[in-house]
Write a protein that holds these residues in place. Structure first.
Motif, short mmCIF file in Angstrom:
data_model
loop_
_atom_site.label_atom_id
_atom_site.label_comp_id
_atom_site.label_asym_id
_atom_site.label_seq_id
_atom_site.Cartn_x
_atom_site.Cartn_y
_atom_site.Cartn_z
N ARG A 78 0.81 -1.22 0.00
CA ARG A 78 0.00 0.00 0.00
C ARG A 78 0.85 1.28 0.00
O ARG A 78 0.32 2.38 0.03
CB ARG A 78 -0.92 0.01 1.23
CG ARG A 78 -1.97 -1.07 1.24
CD ARG A 78 -2.82 -0.97 2.51
NE ARG A 78 -3.98 -1.82 2.47
CZ ARG A 78 -3.98 -3.11 2.80
NH1 ARG A 78 -2.84 -3.68 3.20
NH2 ARG A 78 -5.08 -3.82 2.71
N GLU A 79 2.15 1.18 -0.06
CA GLU A 79 3.02 2.34 0.15
C GLU A 79 3.01 3.31 -1.03
O GLU A 79 3.05 2.90 -2.20
CB GLU A 79 4.46 1.88 0.41
CG GLU A 79 4.64 1.13 1.72
CD GLU A 79 6.06 0.63 1.87
OE1 GLU A 79 6.70 0.97 2.89
OE2 GLU A 79 6.55 -0.08 0.97
N CYS A 80 2.97 4.60 -0.69
CA CYS A 80 3.13 5.68 -1.68
C CYS A 80 4.31 6.54 -1.24
O CYS A 80 4.33 7.05 -0.11
CB CYS A 80 1.86 6.53 -1.78
SG CYS A 80 0.48 5.67 -2.56
N PHE A 81 5.28 6.71 -2.14
CA PHE A 81 6.52 7.41 -1.81
C PHE A 81 6.57 8.76 -2.53
O PHE A 81 6.12 8.90 -3.67
CB PHE A 81 7.73 6.59 -2.23
CG PHE A 81 7.91 5.31 -1.45
CD1 PHE A 81 8.73 5.27 -0.34
CD2 PHE A 81 7.26 4.15 -1.84
CE1 PHE A 81 8.92 4.10 0.38
CE2 PHE A 81 7.43 2.97 -1.14
CZ PHE A 81 8.26 2.94 -0.02
N GLY A 82 7.15 9.76 -1.86
CA GLY A 82 7.41 11.06 -2.45
C GLY A 82 8.91 11.24 -2.66
O GLY A 82 9.72 10.77 -1.85
N TYR A 83 9.27 11.88 -3.78
CA TYR A 83 10.69 12.13 -4.08
C TYR A 83 11.05 13.50 -3.54
O TYR A 83 10.64 14.53 -4.06
CB TYR A 83 10.93 12.06 -5.59
CG TYR A 83 12.38 12.11 -5.98
CD1 TYR A 83 13.22 11.03 -5.74
CD2 TYR A 83 12.91 13.25 -6.59
CE1 TYR A 83 14.55 11.07 -6.11
CE2 TYR A 83 14.25 13.29 -6.96
CZ TYR A 83 15.06 12.20 -6.72
OH TYR A 83 16.38 12.25 -7.07
N ASN A 84 11.82 13.56 -2.46
CA ASN A 84 12.14 14.80 -1.77
C ASN A 84 13.17 15.63 -2.53
O ASN A 84 13.89 15.13 -3.39
CB ASN A 84 12.65 14.51 -0.35
CG ASN A 84 11.59 13.88 0.53
OD1 ASN A 84 10.43 14.27 0.47
ND2 ASN A 84 11.98 12.91 1.33
N THR A 85 13.26 16.91 -2.17
CA THR A 85 14.20 17.81 -2.83
C THR A 85 15.65 17.48 -2.52
O THR A 85 16.56 17.98 -3.19
CB THR A 85 13.92 19.27 -2.43
OG1 THR A 85 13.95 19.39 -1.00
CG2 THR A 85 12.55 19.72 -2.95
N ASP A 86 15.91 16.64 -1.50
CA ASP A 86 17.29 16.22 -1.22
C ASP A 86 17.68 14.96 -1.97
O ASP A 86 18.75 14.40 -1.77
CB ASP A 86 17.52 16.05 0.28
CG ASP A 86 16.68 14.91 0.88
OD1 ASP A 86 15.90 14.28 0.13
OD2 ASP A 86 16.80 14.67 2.09
#
Length: 378
Positions: free
Chosen positions: A319-327
């Motif tokens: 169920r995981e949703c990942f965000g791509y961070n600015t770092d």
């Protein structure tokens, strides 16, 4: 050194002076015009090199001072502009008649656009006659362009004007900084009036892009870091002075006989072809792989960051949703209520029931027909 002075009579009378300094190894010509008729004072300094050359590959040998700014360039940057001929022409006019009027002049408006400040080393290497007149002032390099009467009227009225070019798609958009002054120099066209009355206007400027008729998406494809010239206004002028966001394709995961976790960022090159792009995360870096190898994943630009929700993994629901961070790191931002089936899809809306930029996700288990909406900061 030698000098000469002459009167210019108009609404009021003012004296412009010229000094020729041969005491320095790099000889100089200094022309000073006082404030008059609502215009500010202007100092102009031109100098030769030690061999006596005034033009051809000399740097920083032309200075125009207006208000508290010293604009630095080279004599070579101007067409039909020869310091020694200017000095000799001034002496010739003074000998013939040291009092002239506005009827003896051709008015020319020049807009000065500052480009960058000089370094301490660059200032230290300037001619002494430039340094002595610019103490306490701001040094800046500049570009200039000759403006039409209509442009100057718009400029004086506070409108933004654009310097268009016939050989480049990168232009300059400028608006007035309210500093103007003028000085006189001999008209190189001997059949016309005696003087060029050069009125210089200081301006704030930004580079901008203009599409061509044959390629209406030229700027978007090749120069996305610039604002379109026709879109610049006071509201976005400062923002347009910074590089604009470059459009890119964010490609994550997939299937190549095995489930993939690879990620690529693609942008168009100068030929319009998509190529891999490194990202700046405090230094150039390859894009980090997605944390889970998966196919049929879904993704969107959500909360101004790329987000990807895990699809089919072959090892059970996820169920995981990942965000791509600015770092440059991936972070689990939230978990779906129901995991994505093998054929999920999604869309981001502008607004839904008062929620800005909600993400509508389709294809949840068990039958692939379940949907859910995410908004705000999960």
């Amino acid at each position: 050194s030698s000098s000469c002075t002459w009167n210019r009579q108009s609404l009021d009378t003012w004296n412009q002076t010229m000094m020729y300094n041969k005491n320095e190894s790099e000889r100089s010509i200094v022309i000073s015009s006082p404030a008059h008729n609502g215009l500010g004072a202007v100092d102009v300094v031109m100098h030769s090199d030690k061999s006596g050359r005034w033009k051809y590959y000399l740097k920083n040998n032309l200075m125009i001072k207006s208000a508290n700014y010293c604009y630095i360039s080279s004599v070579d940057s101007r067409d039909n502009f020869y310091p020694l001929e200017i000095a000799l022409g001034i002496q010739e006019i003074e000998k013939g008649n040291n009092i002239t009027t506005g009827e003896d002049e051709v008015e020319k408006h020049i807009i000065l656009i500052d480009t960058r400040s000089l370094t301490e080393e660059e200032v230290e290497n300037l001619h002494p006659d430039i340094q002595s007149r610019c103490r306490g002032s701001t040094y800046t390099y500049y570009n200039e362009f000759s403006a039409t009467k209509d442009q100057i009227e718009d400029f004086k009225n506070g409108q933004i004007i654009v310097k268009y070019s016939s050989y480049s798609t990168i232009m300059s958009a400028v608006y007035s900084s309210q500093n103007s002054g003028s000085w006189l120099w001999p008209n190189p066209d001997k059949n016309e009036k005696l003087w060029i009355n050069e009125i210089v206007h200081s301006a704030n400027g930004v580079a901008c892009c203009s599409n061509t008729a044959s390629r209406p998406s030229y700027c978007q494809d090749l120069y996305p870091e610039y604002c379109l010239c026709e879109n610049i206004n006071y509201g976005n002028f400062k923002q347009c002075s910074q590089p604009q966001t470059k459009k890119a394709l964010f490609v994550a995961t997939g299937d190549d006989l095995t489930k993939l976790s690879s990620v690529e960022i693609l942008t168009r090159d100068e030929f319009g072809m998509f190529t891999a792009k490194q990202v700046d995360i405090g230094g150039c870096s390859e894009v980090s792989d997605f944390p889970v190898a998966t196919v049929s994943a879904i993704g969107a630009l959500f909360n101004n960051l790329p987000h990807v929700c895990v699809g089919y993994t072959g090892v059970g629901p996820n169920r995981e949703c990942f965000g791509y961070n600015t770092d440059g790191s991936w972070e689990n931002k939230f978990n779906l209520t129901k995991p994505i089936n093998e054929e999920g899809s999604s869309v981001v809306f502008d607004d839904w029931k008062g929620i800005a930029k909600p993400w509508w996700i389709l294809g949840g288990d068990p039958d692939g027909g379940s949907t859910e909406v995410w908004g705000g900061v999960p």
